[in-house]
Design an enzyme around this catalytic site. Structure first.
Site, short mmCIF file in Angstrom:
data_model
loop_
_atom_site.label_atom_id
_atom_site.label_comp_id
_atom_site.label_asym_id
_atom_site.label_seq_id
_atom_site.Cartn_x
_atom_site.Cartn_y
_atom_site.Cartn_z
N SER A 160 0.84 -1.19 0.00
CA SER A 160 0.00 0.00 0.00
C SER A 160 0.88 1.24 0.00
CB SER A 160 -0.88 0.00 1.25
OG SER A 160 -1.55 1.23 1.41
N TYR A 184 -1.33 -0.52 10.60
CA TYR A 184 -1.50 -0.82 9.17
C TYR A 184 -0.30 -0.32 8.39
CZ TYR A 184 -3.50 -1.03 4.50
OH TYR A 184 -3.72 -1.30 3.17
#
Length: 168
Positions: A136, A149
């Protein structure tokens, strides 16, 4: 494709099917995989595809290799493994949400590493193949309430970079 029951994994499965790929799909929710398999096989030009599904929770890292190996045997030659399974949840540092943060680390980093290891082991035996790891942009910048995350995606990106050098 791990994490194929929804999100990026499901979208990848649909796109690969349109391009004529046979598929091995894994996720925790086998019923969602069966629905996806049926959806794909119902599309024009996809009835001939081989689509195998297997329930897999990458959090149980010791089960990743045996489950994937079983799927690889059903499929025959495997060209690409996509380590996609992942979760996200807004959490706050020091807010009593350590359990949620550790769950994100377990899935997004440890489960992903287990997937890559299983794929590489298979590809060494098979004589080749490609591993794709889904990371990501959150690996590149801090995002408030997403520390765990971001950390997992940064860690997985670095792991993939190191693996690429080792496996070259």
């Amino acid at each position: 494709i791990t994490g194929a029951s929804s999100g990026i994994g499901k979208s990848l499965a649909l796109e690969f099917a349109k391009r004529g790929y046979n598929l091995g799909l894994t996720a925790r929710r086998e019923n969602k995989l069966i629905e996806l398999r049926d959806e794909i096989l119902g599309q024009a030009g996809c009835k001939h595809l081989q689509i195998e599904v297997a329930a897999l929770d990458v959090n149980a890292v010791q089960t990743v290799e045996p489950v994937l190996s079983g799927l690889f045997q059903k499929l025959g030659t495997v060209d690409v493994v996509v380590a996609n399974a992942g979760i996200n949840q807004l959490t706050g540092v020091g807010k009593g949400e350590l359990e949620q943060e550790l769950a994100i680390v377990q899935t997004n980093l440890l489960g992903a590493i287990a997937t890559v290891n299983a794929a590489v082991s298979h590809f060494k035996t098979q004589g080749g193949g490609h591993v794709v790891g889904i990371s990501s942009l959150a690996s590149l910048t801090p995002i408030p309430k997403q520390a765990a995350y971001c950390a997992t995606k940064a860690g997985f990106s670095m792991y993939l970079d190191c693996a690429a050098i080792e496996l070259q």
